[in-house]
Write a protein that holds these residues in place. Structure first.
Motif, mmCIF file in Angstrom:
data_model
loop_
_atom_site.group_PDB
_atom_site.id
_atom_site.type_symbol
_atom_site.label_atom_id
_atom_site.label_comp_id
_atom_site.label_asym_id
_atom_site.label_seq_id
_atom_site.Cartn_x
_atom_site.Cartn_y
_atom_site.Cartn_z
ATOM 1 N N ASP A 1 24.589 35.586 -71.431
ATOM 2 C CA ASP A 1 25.288 36.769 -71.935
ATOM 3 C C ASP A 1 24.987 37.040 -73.410
ATOM 4 O OD1 ASP A 1 26.339 37.157 -69.473
ATOM 5 O OD2 ASP A 1 28.395 36.556 -69.981
ATOM 6 N N ASP A 2 24.923 35.966 -74.190
ATOM 7 C CA ASP A 2 24.597 36.128 -75.616
ATOM 8 C C ASP A 2 23.208 36.757 -75.768
ATOM 9 O OD1 ASP A 2 26.932 34.674 -76.251
ATOM 10 O OD2 ASP A 2 25.841 32.768 -76.263
ATOM 11 N N LEU A 3 22.249 36.238 -74.981
ATOM 12 C CA LEU A 3 20.881 36.750 -75.094
ATOM 13 C C LEU A 3 20.815 38.212 -74.651
ATOM 14 C CD1 LEU A 3 17.944 35.917 -75.853
ATOM 15 C CD2 LEU A 3 17.541 35.555 -73.420
ATOM 16 N N GLN A 4 21.556 38.513 -73.577
ATOM 17 C CA GLN A 4 21.615 39.908 -73.109
ATOM 18 C C GLN A 4 22.114 40.819 -74.240
ATOM 19 O OE1 GLN A 4 21.471 41.045 -69.454
ATOM 20 N NE2 GLN A 4 21.422 43.105 -70.335
ATOM 21 N N LYS A 5 23.211 40.408 -74.876
ATOM 22 C CA LYS A 5 23.780 41.227 -75.960
ATOM 23 C C LYS A 5 22.807 41.344 -77.131
ATOM 24 C CE LYS A 5 28.567 40.236 -74.910
ATOM 25 N NZ LYS A 5 29.470 39.087 -75.029
ATOM 26 N N LEU A 6 22.186 40.222 -77.487
ATOM 27 C CA LEU A 6 21.222 40.244 -78.599
ATOM 28 C C LEU A 6 20.080 41.207 -78.290
ATOM 29 C CD1 LEU A 6 19.871 37.153 -80.530
ATOM 30 C CD2 LEU A 6 18.330 38.953 -79.802
ATOM 31 N N MET A 7 19.540 41.114 -77.074
ATOM 32 C CA MET A 7 18.409 41.983 -76.713
ATOM 33 C C MET A 7 18.843 43.450 -76.715
ATOM 34 S SD MET A 7 15.721 39.880 -75.943
ATOM 35 C CE MET A 7 14.621 40.953 -75.062
ATOM 36 N N GLU A 8 20.042 43.716 -76.188
ATOM 37 C CA GLU A 8 20.516 45.105 -76.144
ATOM 38 C C GLU A 8 20.717 45.677 -77.541
ATOM 39 O OE1 GLU A 8 23.984 45.041 -73.665
ATOM 40 O OE2 GLU A 8 22.806 44.870 -71.815
ATOM 41 N N CYS A 9 21.229 44.847 -78.451
ATOM 42 C CA CYS A 9 21.472 45.335 -79.820
ATOM 43 C C CYS A 9 20.185 45.430 -80.621
ATOM 44 C CB CYS A 9 22.409 44.390 -80.581
ATOM 45 S SG CYS A 9 24.097 44.488 -80.053
ATOM 46 N N GLU B 1 14.877 49.317 -77.455
ATOM 47 C CA GLU B 1 13.707 50.090 -76.993
ATOM 48 C C GLU B 1 12.798 49.231 -76.113
ATOM 49 O OE1 GLU B 1 12.712 53.578 -77.575
ATOM 50 O OE2 GLU B 1 14.877 53.324 -77.674
ATOM 51 N N PHE B 2 12.631 47.990 -76.530
ATOM 52 C CA PHE B 2 11.809 47.060 -75.751
ATOM 53 C C PHE B 2 12.387 46.891 -74.345
ATOM 54 C CE2 PHE B 2 11.256 42.639 -74.272
ATOM 55 C CZ PHE B 2 9.865 42.582 -74.206
ATOM 56 N N LEU B 3 13.701 46.660 -74.277
ATOM 57 C CA LEU B 3 14.347 46.486 -72.962
ATOM 58 C C LEU B 3 14.192 47.738 -72.120
ATOM 59 C CD1 LEU B 3 17.797 44.672 -72.995
ATOM 60 C CD2 LEU B 3 15.574 43.823 -72.229
ATOM 61 N N LYS B 4 14.361 48.901 -72.760
ATOM 62 C CA LYS B 4 14.248 50.173 -72.040
ATOM 63 C C LYS B 4 12.830 50.336 -71.480
ATOM 64 C CE LYS B 4 16.629 53.283 -74.325
ATOM 65 N NZ LYS B 4 16.718 54.310 -75.404
ATOM 66 N N ASN B 5 11.842 49.960 -72.309
ATOM 67 C CA ASN B 5 10.449 50.089 -71.866
ATOM 68 C C ASN B 5 10.094 49.123 -70.736
ATOM 69 O OD1 ASN B 5 9.972 52.126 -73.684
ATOM 70 N ND2 ASN B 5 9.201 50.740 -75.287
ATOM 71 N N GLN B 6 10.783 47.993 -70.702
ATOM 72 C CA GLN B 6 10.538 47.033 -69.619
ATOM 73 C C GLN B 6 10.950 47.649 -68.280
ATOM 74 O OE1 GLN B 6 9.234 43.671 -69.976
ATOM 75 N NE2 GLN B 6 8.669 44.670 -71.882
ATOM 76 N N ASN B 7 11.986 48.474 -68.315
ATOM 77 C CA ASN B 7 12.468 49.177 -67.127
ATOM 78 C C ASN B 7 12.682 48.199 -65.966
ATOM 79 O OD1 ASN B 7 13.312 51.421 -65.747
ATOM 80 N ND2 ASN B 7 11.245 52.082 -65.163
ATOM 81 N N ASP B 8 13.299 47.086 -66.267
ATOM 82 C CA ASP B 8 13.469 46.025 -65.275
ATOM 83 C C ASP B 8 14.844 45.391 -65.499
ATOM 84 O OD1 ASP B 8 13.485 43.738 -63.777
ATOM 85 O OD2 ASP B 8 11.643 42.892 -64.618
ATOM 86 N N PRO B 9 15.776 45.603 -64.569
ATOM 87 C CA PRO B 9 17.125 45.053 -64.785
ATOM 88 C C PRO B 9 17.128 43.524 -64.859
ATOM 89 C CG PRO B 9 16.907 46.006 -62.565
ATOM 90 C CD PRO B 9 15.647 46.346 -63.311
ATOM 91 N N MET B 10 16.043 42.895 -64.390
ATOM 92 C CA MET B 10 15.968 41.432 -64.428
ATOM 93 C C MET B 10 15.244 40.925 -65.686
ATOM 94 S SD MET B 10 17.493 40.400 -61.735
ATOM 95 C CE MET B 10 16.937 38.711 -61.402
ATOM 96 N N ALA B 11 14.896 41.824 -66.605
ATOM 97 C CA ALA B 11 14.078 41.426 -67.763
ATOM 98 C C ALA B 11 14.691 40.246 -68.527
ATOM 99 C CB ALA B 11 13.856 42.606 -68.705
ATOM 100 N N VAL B 12 15.996 40.338 -68.813
ATOM 101 C CA VAL B 12 16.630 39.267 -69.593
ATOM 102 C C VAL B 12 16.625 37.953 -68.810
ATOM 103 C CG1 VAL B 12 18.781 38.489 -70.675
ATOM 104 C CG2 VAL B 12 18.006 40.827 -71.018
#
Lengths: 95, 95
Positions: free
Chosen positions: B31-39, B43-54
């Motif tokens: 969960d911490d990593l998810q929050k860190l990546m989202e914050c 843009e990187f997460l959005k470009n991955q376009n993969d709900p399993m990216a994290v």
């Protein structure tokens, strides 16, 4: 376009510092690394109190023994310094 | 005391971002990593376009298979991203 986050901005700064001292080349030679260390890690160099400090560092980083420090090797130096800082931070400053 | 250089300031930012999301612990859970990546890497997460990216990233980083991402592992993530950025920068933007 979304503004970069503070973390992305810091990462960019790391990368551009390398290129600022590498100039047209894509590596640092001994003189470049000396200048970079003097500008960016002046206190660290002073604390080492060793005129050979930069030579020792370049010997550690220069994977191919050709006197060239690539971005990848430069980042190993940053990683090493930062992991040491992190240990200190966790031990003495975090709580 | 000498003021930190811009590079030192960037390195400090990297370290403190980790601890901001780790909180009292000295590691990130999923969960911490998810929050860190989202914050920090939205843009990187959005470009991955993969709900399993994290989940995929944590699987790569979690050396001990205990769901804990240490500072050292977190820094591997930063290193990987930054080396990719550097290749792009050298190829398309430097000159």
């Amino acid at each position: 376009m979304v503004a970069p986050s503070e973390l992305e901005h810091s990462m960019e700064k790391l990368m551009l510092t390398f290129h600022k001292f590498a100039g047209e080349k894509n590596y640092l030679n001994r003189d470049d690394l000396q200048k970079l260390m003097e500008c960016e890690f002046s206190e660290f160099l002073k604390n080492q109190n060793d005129p050979m400090a930069v030579d020792k560092i370049i010997k550690d980083l220069d994977d191919y023994r050709d006197g060239k420090v690539t971005f990848h090797s430069f980042f190993s130096l940053i990683a090493g310094l930062l992991c040491a800082c992190n240990e200190y931070y966790v031990k003495y400053m975090k709580h």
